[in-house]
Design a protein around this motif. Structure first.
Motif, PDB file in Angstrom:
ATOM      1  N   GLU A 195       0.822  -1.212   0.000  1.00 13.08           N
ATOM      2  CA  GLU A 195       0.000   0.000   0.000  1.00 13.08           C
ATOM      3  C   GLU A 195       0.854   1.258   0.000  1.00 13.08           C
ATOM      4  N   ALA A 196       1.948   1.271   0.750  1.00 14.67           N
ATOM      5  CA  ALA A 196       2.828   2.441   0.763  1.00 14.67           C
ATOM      6  C   ALA A 196       3.469   2.661  -0.600  1.00 14.67           C
ATOM      7  N   GLU A 197       3.863   1.561  -1.230  1.00 14.99           N
ATOM      8  CA  GLU A 197       4.480   1.645  -2.558  1.00 14.99           C
ATOM      9  C   GLU A 197       3.526   2.272  -3.570  1.00 14.99           C
ATOM     10  N   ILE A 198       2.272   1.853  -3.546  1.00 15.85           N
ATOM     11  CA  ILE A 198       1.313   2.340  -4.530  1.00 15.85           C
ATOM     12  C   ILE A 198       0.812   3.732  -4.163  1.00 15.85           C
ATOM     13  N   ALA A 199       0.582   3.986  -2.889  1.00 16.33           N
ATOM     14  CA  ALA A 199       0.106   5.313  -2.469  1.00 16.33           C
ATOM     15  C   ALA A 199       1.074   6.404  -2.904  1.00 16.33           C
ATOM     16  N   ALA A 200       2.374   6.110  -2.907  1.00 17.17           N
ATOM     17  CA  ALA A 200       3.371   7.100  -3.317  1.00 17.17           C
ATOM     18  C   ALA A 200       3.241   7.457  -4.792  1.00 17.17           C
ATOM     19  N   LEU A 201       2.591   6.604  -5.565  1.00 13.83           N
ATOM     20  CA  LEU A 201       2.404   6.855  -6.996  1.00 13.83           C
ATOM     21  C   LEU A 201       1.089   7.577  -7.304  1.00 13.83           C
ATOM     22  N   ARG A 202       0.255   7.771  -6.283  1.00 17.08           N
ATOM     23  CA  ARG A 202      -0.959   8.586  -6.338  1.00 17.08           C
ATOM     24  C   ARG A 202      -1.939   8.163  -7.446  1.00 17.08           C
ATOM     25  N   PRO A 203      -2.399   6.909  -7.424  1.00 14.97           N
ATOM     26  CA  PRO A 203      -3.365   6.494  -8.442  1.00 14.97           C
ATOM     27  C   PRO A 203      -4.748   7.079  -8.183  1.00 14.97           C
ATOM     28  N   ASP A 204      -5.414   7.480  -9.238  1.00 20.40           N
ATOM     29  CA  ASP A 204      -6.814   7.908  -9.151  1.00 20.40           C
ATOM     30  C   ASP A 204      -7.761   6.711  -9.213  1.00 20.40           C
ATOM     31  N   ILE A 205      -7.380   5.713 -10.009  1.00 22.67           N
ATOM     32  CA  ILE A 205      -8.249   4.583 -10.324  1.00 22.67           C
ATOM     33  C   ILE A 205      -7.467   3.301 -10.132  1.00 22.67           C
ATOM     34  N   ALA A 206      -8.076   2.326  -9.453  1.00 22.33           N
ATOM     35  CA  ALA A 206      -7.436   1.031  -9.222  1.00 22.33           C
ATOM     36  C   ALA A 206      -8.232  -0.052  -9.936  1.00 22.33           C
ATOM     37  N   LEU A 207      -7.562  -0.845 -10.762  1.00 22.87           N
ATOM     38  CA  LEU A 207      -8.162  -1.993 -11.430  1.00 22.87           C
ATOM     39  C   LEU A 207      -7.677  -3.234 -10.685  1.00 22.87           C
ATOM     40  N   ARG A 237      -6.808   2.532   0.778  1.00 24.79           N
ATOM     41  CA  ARG A 237      -5.559   2.897   1.449  1.00 24.79           C
ATOM     42  C   ARG A 237      -4.520   3.474   0.493  1.00 24.79           C
ATOM     43  N   VAL A 238      -4.616   3.161  -0.793  1.00 31.22           N
ATOM     44  CA  VAL A 238      -3.665   3.758  -1.731  1.00 31.22           C
ATOM     45  C   VAL A 238      -4.155   5.109  -2.238  1.00 31.22           C
ATOM     46  N   GLY A 239      -5.375   5.502  -1.838  1.00 30.85           N
ATOM     47  CA  GLY A 239      -5.869   6.832  -2.167  1.00 30.85           C
ATOM     48  C   GLY A 239      -6.648   6.940  -3.455  1.00 30.85           C
ATOM     49  N   ALA A 240      -7.081   5.813  -4.024  1.00 29.20           N
ATOM     50  CA  ALA A 240      -7.854   5.859  -5.264  1.00 29.20           C
ATOM     51  C   ALA A 240      -9.250   6.400  -4.994  1.00 29.20           C
ATOM     52  N   ALA A 241      -9.808   7.081  -5.996  1.00 31.09           N
ATOM     53  CA  ALA A 241     -11.191   7.533  -5.911  1.00 31.09           C
ATOM     54  C   ALA A 241     -12.155   6.496  -6.469  1.00 31.09           C
ATOM     55  N   ASP A 242     -11.673   5.694  -7.408  1.00 29.39           N
ATOM     56  CA  ASP A 242     -12.498   4.683  -8.072  1.00 29.39           C
ATOM     57  C   ASP A 242     -11.757   3.361  -8.112  1.00 29.39           C
ATOM     58  N   MET A 243     -12.520   2.274  -8.066  1.00 26.39           N
ATOM     59  CA  MET A 243     -11.979   0.935  -8.226  1.00 26.39           C
ATOM     60  C   MET A 243     -12.857   0.178  -9.207  1.00 26.39           C
ATOM     61  N   ILE A 244     -12.244  -0.507 -10.162  1.00 27.67           N
ATOM     62  CA  ILE A 244     -12.971  -1.423 -11.039  1.00 27.67           C
ATOM     63  C   ILE A 244     -12.621  -2.842 -10.616  1.00 27.67           C
ATOM     64  N   ALA A 245     -13.641  -3.593 -10.190  1.00 32.17           N
ATOM     65  CA  ALA A 245     -13.465  -4.980  -9.723  1.00 32.17           C
ATOM     66  C   ALA A 245     -13.534  -5.920 -10.922  1.00 32.17           C
ATOM     67  N   HIS A 246     -12.497  -6.733 -11.105  1.00 38.95           N
ATOM     68  CA  HIS A 246     -12.445  -7.615 -12.277  1.00 38.95           C
ATOM     69  C   HIS A 246     -11.931  -8.991 -11.870  1.00 38.95           C
ATOM     70  N   HIS A 247     -11.544  -9.806 -12.858  1.00 39.46           N
ATOM     71  CA  HIS A 247     -11.070 -11.177 -12.659  1.00 39.46           C
ATOM     72  C   HIS A 247     -12.174 -12.029 -12.043  1.00 39.46           C
ATOM     73  N   TYR A 248     -13.341 -11.992 -12.655  1.00 45.17           N
ATOM     74  CA  TYR A 248     -14.472 -12.832 -12.258  1.00 45.17           C
ATOM     75  C   TYR A 248     -15.235 -13.171 -13.538  1.00 45.17           C
ATOM     76  N   GLY A 249     -16.093 -14.174 -13.454  1.00 52.73           N
ATOM     77  CA  GLY A 249     -17.027 -14.442 -14.539  1.00 52.73           C
ATOM     78  C   GLY A 249     -16.458 -15.138 -15.761  1.00 52.73           C
ATOM     79  N   LEU A 250     -15.241 -15.672 -15.688  1.00 54.79           N
ATOM     80  CA  LEU A 250     -14.680 -16.357 -16.851  1.00 54.79           C
ATOM     81  C   LEU A 250     -14.634 -17.867 -16.654  1.00 54.79           C
ATOM     82  N   PHE A 251     -14.120 -18.316 -15.494  1.00 53.58           N
ATOM     83  CA  PHE A 251     -14.039 -19.748 -15.206  1.00 53.58           C
ATOM     84  C   PHE A 251     -14.840 -20.048 -13.940  1.00 53.58           C
ATOM     85  N   ASP A 252     -15.709 -21.039 -13.996  1.00 56.25           N
ATOM     86  CA  ASP A 252     -16.660 -21.249 -12.904  1.00 56.25           C
ATOM     87  C   ASP A 252     -16.003 -21.697 -11.602  1.00 56.25           C
TER      88      ASP A 252
END
Length: 286
Positions: A195-207, A237-252
């Motif tokens: 989290e510290a590593e990514i927060a320092a890069l200031r992402p707006d959006i997390a995928l 914790r990394v300070g993103a305003a938006d998150m897109i939740a993925h890696h679902y719905g492909l293999f049961d």
């Protein structure tokens, strides 16, 4: 001011949308699993595309046949105007020998960004020579195109792994153009320092992947990812305003319930949680 995402339902096939060159601002299309087309700052990037049935062919007749729960939203050779393709690691649903050659052949000016530790596999699976490869090392800041900055970040799937030269086998990437920064974590679970590593890069959006971890899969060599709750906590914790939740719905055997993602999105305060959908474009004009 942070970039925020707006959702718009697509009224035409994705291939028709992508016939147009990328515009300024940000547009994100989901390809299924961890794959995305990202238009940012007038450039088109594709990350972790899995648009074939390579895994179904590989595992046909086994206990986990890897049959698709959803069809590919587009053919690999239908994605055009691509400037850069990125792969986070060598698992086939992220570095697919059935997707990369037709995608890169259709876009002969595009280069492929891959972990330095996986250069040999990248050449085998893509069919490219060294002049079209960009080798990334965790912590390295890349400037592959004018106006675009990419930083390779460590990922643990389910642990941190390096080669003999201390190059990480699993990566994520932050992608920055102008005032917009996205972070695609790659396949990852929480680990000390992330989290510290990514927060320092200031992402707006997390995928972020949300399919979680299951002991029975790990025992069979199928590593897991963030749970839905972990992904939301990390994005906060990394300070993103938006998150897109993925890696679902492909293999049961390795997914998350869409209704659970939607419920978490509705209940989450202080972070905009979006469930990745192939019929939606996520956009920001900041």
């Amino acid at each position: 001011m942070q970039a925020t995402l707006h959702e718009t339902i697509l009224r035409q096939p994705l291939a028709d949308c992508l016939k147009r060159p990328p515009a300024a601002g940000l547009m994100v299309h989901w390809l299924g699993q961890a794959g995305f087309v990202i238009d940012i700052g007038g450039l088109r990037l594709v990350i972790d595309p899995y648009l074939s049935d390579s895994l179904a062919e590989k595992y046909r007749g086994t206990a986990r046949p890897h049959k698709r729960m959803m069809p590919p939203p587009i053919g690999a050779d239908e994605i055009v105007h691509v400037d850069l393709v990125l792969c986070t690691h060598t698992h086939t649903d992220h570095m697919d020998p059935g997707t990369l050659p037709p995608l890169l052949s259709k876009n002969p000016g595009a280069r492929l960004v891959v972990p330095r530790a996986e250069a040999v596999q990248a050449k085998v699976r893509s069919g490219l020579h060294d002049d079209r490869l960009v080798l990334a090392r965790a912590g390295e800041r890349l400037l592959p195109l004018p106006g675009l900055e990419i930083v390779a970040t460590r990922a643990a799937h389910e642990r941190l792994e390096t080669d003999a030269d201390d190059n990480h086998r699993f990566l994520g990437y932050t992608i920055r153009s102008g005032r917009i920064c996205l972070w695609h974590s790659g396949d990852c679970i929480p680990f000390d320092g992330l989290e510290a590593e990514i927060a320092a890069l200031r992402p707006d959006i997390a995928l972020l992947p949300v399919n979680g971890r299951r002991p029975e899969l790990s025992q069979d060599g199928v590593p897991g990812n963030f749970t839905l709750d972990e992904a939301i906590a990390v994005a906060r914790r990394v300070g993103a305003a938006d998150m897109i939740a993925h890696h679902y719905g492909l293999f049961d055997f390795n997914t998350e319930d869409p209704a659970r993602i939607d419920a978490a999105a509705a209940a989450t305060v202080g972070l905009n949680v979006h469930r990745a959908r192939t019929d939606v474009v996520y956009a920001s004009h900041l």
